[in-house]
Design an enzyme around this catalytic site. Structure first.
Site, PDB file in Angstrom:
ATOM      1  N   ASP A  16       0.854  -1.191   0.000  1.00  0.00           N
ATOM      2  CA  ASP A  16       0.000   0.000   0.000  1.00  0.00           C
ATOM      3  C   ASP A  16       0.890   1.241   0.000  1.00  0.00           C
ATOM      4  O   ASP A  16       1.900   1.310   0.699  1.00  0.00           O
ATOM      5  CB  ASP A  16      -0.919   0.003   1.219  1.00  0.00           C
ATOM      6  CG  ASP A  16      -2.068   0.998   1.064  1.00  0.00           C
ATOM      7  OD1 ASP A  16      -3.222   0.547   0.948  1.00  0.00           O
ATOM      8  OD2 ASP A  16      -1.802   2.220   1.064  1.00  0.00           O
ATOM      9  N   ILE A  17       0.519   2.235  -0.794  1.00  0.00           N
ATOM     10  CA  ILE A  17       1.323   3.456  -0.927  1.00  0.00           C
ATOM     11  C   ILE A  17       1.292   4.294   0.353  1.00  0.00           C
ATOM     12  O   ILE A  17       2.176   5.134   0.571  1.00  0.00           O
ATOM     13  CB  ILE A  17       0.816   4.274  -2.148  1.00  0.00           C
ATOM     14  CG1 ILE A  17       1.906   5.170  -2.693  1.00  0.00           C
ATOM     15  CG2 ILE A  17      -0.440   5.049  -1.819  1.00  0.00           C
ATOM     16  CD1 ILE A  17       1.591   5.749  -4.067  1.00  0.00           C
ATOM     17  N   GLN A  67     -14.676   2.743   0.712  1.00  0.00           N
ATOM     18  CA  GLN A  67     -13.843   2.242  -0.377  1.00  0.00           C
ATOM     19  C   GLN A  67     -13.485   3.420  -1.280  1.00  0.00           C
ATOM     20  O   GLN A  67     -14.358   4.179  -1.698  1.00  0.00           O
ATOM     21  CB  GLN A  67     -14.605   1.185  -1.178  1.00  0.00           C
ATOM     22  CG  GLN A  67     -13.801   0.592  -2.333  1.00  0.00           C
ATOM     23  CD  GLN A  67     -14.584  -0.448  -3.115  1.00  0.00           C
ATOM     24  OE1 GLN A  67     -15.772  -0.681  -2.848  1.00  0.00           O
ATOM     25  NE2 GLN A  67     -13.937  -1.077  -4.078  1.00  0.00           N
ATOM     26  N   HIS A  91     -10.179  -5.200  -3.499  1.00  0.00           N
ATOM     27  CA  HIS A  91      -8.839  -5.435  -2.941  1.00  0.00           C
ATOM     28  C   HIS A  91      -8.988  -5.797  -1.479  1.00  0.00           C
ATOM     29  O   HIS A  91      -9.876  -5.285  -0.796  1.00  0.00           O
ATOM     30  CB  HIS A  91      -7.937  -4.208  -3.104  1.00  0.00           C
ATOM     31  CG  HIS A  91      -8.543  -2.917  -2.629  1.00  0.00           C
ATOM     32  ND1 HIS A  91      -9.459  -2.215  -3.394  1.00  0.00           N
ATOM     33  CD2 HIS A  91      -8.390  -2.212  -1.486  1.00  0.00           C
ATOM     34  CE1 HIS A  91      -9.827  -1.126  -2.743  1.00  0.00           C
ATOM     35  NE2 HIS A  91      -9.203  -1.102  -1.561  1.00  0.00           N
TER      36      HIS A  91
HETATM   37  P1  AMP Z   1      -9.703   1.588   0.019  1.00  0.00           P
HETATM   38  O1  AMP Z   1      -9.916   2.865   0.780  1.00  0.00           O
HETATM   39  O2  AMP Z   1     -10.079   0.362   0.792  1.00  0.00           O
HETATM   40  O3  AMP Z   1     -10.332   1.645  -1.339  1.00  0.00           O
HETATM   41  O4  AMP Z   1      -8.135   1.446  -0.142  1.00  0.00           O
HETATM   42  C1  AMP Z   1      -7.423   1.907  -1.241  1.00  0.00           C
HETATM   43  C2  AMP Z   1      -5.976   1.804  -0.850  1.00  0.00           C
HETATM   44  O5  AMP Z   1      -5.203   1.907  -2.025  1.00  0.00           O
HETATM   45  C3  AMP Z   1      -5.497   2.900   0.102  1.00  0.00           C
HETATM   46  O6  AMP Z   1      -4.999   2.318   1.295  1.00  0.00           O
HETATM   47  C4  AMP Z   1      -4.421   3.621  -0.690  1.00  0.00           C
HETATM   48  O7  AMP Z   1      -3.343   4.028   0.113  1.00  0.00           O
HETATM   49  C5  AMP Z   1      -4.019   2.568  -1.697  1.00  0.00           C
HETATM   50  N1  AMP Z   1      -3.486   3.079  -2.942  1.00  0.00           N
HETATM   51  C6  AMP Z   1      -4.021   4.020  -3.748  1.00  0.00           C
HETATM   52  N2  AMP Z   1      -3.256   4.220  -4.836  1.00  0.00           N
HETATM   53  C7  AMP Z   1      -2.207   3.368  -4.715  1.00  0.00           C
HETATM   54  C8  AMP Z   1      -1.064   3.083  -5.506  1.00  0.00           C
HETATM   55  N3  AMP Z   1      -0.835   3.732  -6.675  1.00  0.00           N
HETATM   56  N4  AMP Z   1      -0.184   2.159  -5.071  1.00  0.00           N
HETATM   57  C9  AMP Z   1      -0.401   1.508  -3.913  1.00  0.00           C
HETATM   58  N5  AMP Z   1      -1.462   1.717  -3.127  1.00  0.00           N
HETATM   59  C10 AMP Z   1      -2.360   2.636  -3.510  1.00  0.00           C
END
Ligand code: AMP
Ligand code: ZN
Length: 114
Positions: A30-31, A94, A100
């Site tokens: 996760d970023i 989300q 995911h």
């Molecule tokens: P959600 O809020 O459950 O939809 O989680 C989305 C997750 O994706 C968040 O924890 C973000 O930090 C992560 N995220 C968004 N863009 C990226 C990316 N380019 N690379 C890795 N993680 C990401």
């Protein structure tokens, strides 16, 4: 799906810190990590959220969950465990509309969530 960020990550069109890939699944850090271990596991197939799944996805969802635990175990968290989270739609907050599972470990995680 053409404009989906996680489809692009799974296809290697957007860089990510990949930790696992096979024909059906892709896992990456996760970023914005919320724990010492925090990665995401996604199906390569675009599914918007868990409400959009059906019995046809049972095997894929089973593989997703099992891979999530295996990757957490590989990171030294087998004994103490962690948390497996699938946020869904607006009430679940989300933010990326490609299903995911968040996998978190390496610290005690409070409950309930806010
Ligand atoms: P959600 O809020 O459950 O939809 O989680 C989305 C997750 O994706 C968040 O924890 C973000 O930090 C992560 N995220 C968004 N863009 C990226 C990316 N380019 N690379 C890795 N993680 C990401
Ligand atoms: Zn997608």
């Amino acid at each position: 799906m053409a404009d989906c960020i996680f489809c692009k990550i799974a296809a290697g069109k957007i860089p990510s810190k990949k930790i696992y890939e096979d024909d059906e699944l892709y896992a990456f850090h996760d970023i914005s990590p919320q724990a010492p271990v925090h990665f995401l596991v996604i199906p390569k197939k675009h599914i918007s959220n868990i409400m959009e799944t059906s019995s046809e996805d049972s095997a894929l969802l089973g593989r997703l969950l099992h891979k999530a635990q295996a990757l957490l175990s590989e990171r030294g968290c087998a004994e103490k465990g962690g948390r497996f989270v699938i946020n869904c739609k607006s009430d679940g907050m989300q933010t990326v509309e490609h299903i995911h599972i968040h996998v978190l470990g390496g610290r005690v995680l409070s409950w309930p969530p806010g």
